[in-house]
Design a protein around this motif. Structure first.
Motif, PDB file in Angstrom:
ATOM      1  N   ASP A  59      31.834  34.406   9.736  1.00 15.49           N
ATOM      2  CA  ASP A  59      32.356  35.417  10.236  1.00 15.49           C
ATOM      3  C   ASP A  59      32.652  35.439  11.819  1.00 15.49           C
ATOM      4  OD1 ASP A  59      32.312  37.520   8.025  1.00 15.49           O
ATOM      5  OD2 ASP A  59      30.186  38.463   8.082  1.00 15.49           O
ATOM      6  N   ARG A  62      35.467  33.632  11.751  1.00 13.88           N
ATOM      7  CA  ARG A  62      36.550  34.177  10.610  1.00 13.88           C
ATOM      8  C   ARG A  62      37.181  35.243  11.528  1.00 13.88           C
ATOM      9  NH1 ARG A  62      36.451  37.778   6.792  1.00 13.88           N
ATOM     10  NH2 ARG A  62      34.255  37.458   7.305  1.00 13.88           N
ATOM     11  N   CYS A  63      36.647  35.926  12.428  1.00 13.18           N
ATOM     12  CA  CYS A  63      36.705  37.381  13.651  1.00 13.18           C
ATOM     13  C   CYS A  63      36.578  37.134  15.235  1.00 13.18           C
ATOM     14  CB  CYS A  63      35.378  38.231  13.674  1.00 13.18           C
ATOM     15  SG  CYS A  63      34.552  38.751  11.597  1.00 13.18           S
TER      16      CYS A  63
END
Length: 94
Positions: A59, A62-63
């Motif tokens: 995450d 990805r974020c």
């Protein structure tokens, strides 16, 4: 401070996070390059390829960018006038 970011494991853990933070964006470039052609950059490096996939699924990686980042990077590559741009143009035109 995020409770998941506590000091755990000492200097080695900090160094590993730093390396991940550096290579997350580098591997993101290769995600776009892979859409252009199979350059085989990680073909003979299975551990690096596995680390790349694991890191890209996190995450935190990805974020770190907007969802349209791959498309923006592809557009940037197309506009550069490089050999990579020419290869990418063949995909979009061909």
């Amino acid at each position: 401070m995020d409770t998941n970011c506590r000091f755990v494991g000492g200097l080695r853990a900090i160094a590993a996070r730093f390396v991940d933070a550096v290579f997350g964006p580098v591997f993101r470039y290769f995600d776009v390059f892979d859409e252009i052609a199979d350059f085989g950059c990680f073909r003979d490096l299975p551990k690096v390829a596995a680390w790349r996939m694991e890191l890209g699924a996190r995450d935190s990686v990805r974020c770190a960018v907007r969802p349209e980042y791959p498309a923006l990077l592809a557009k940037f590559i197309l506009e550069r006038g490089s050999e990579l741009s020419r290869q990418a143009a063949k995909l979009t035109l061909g």
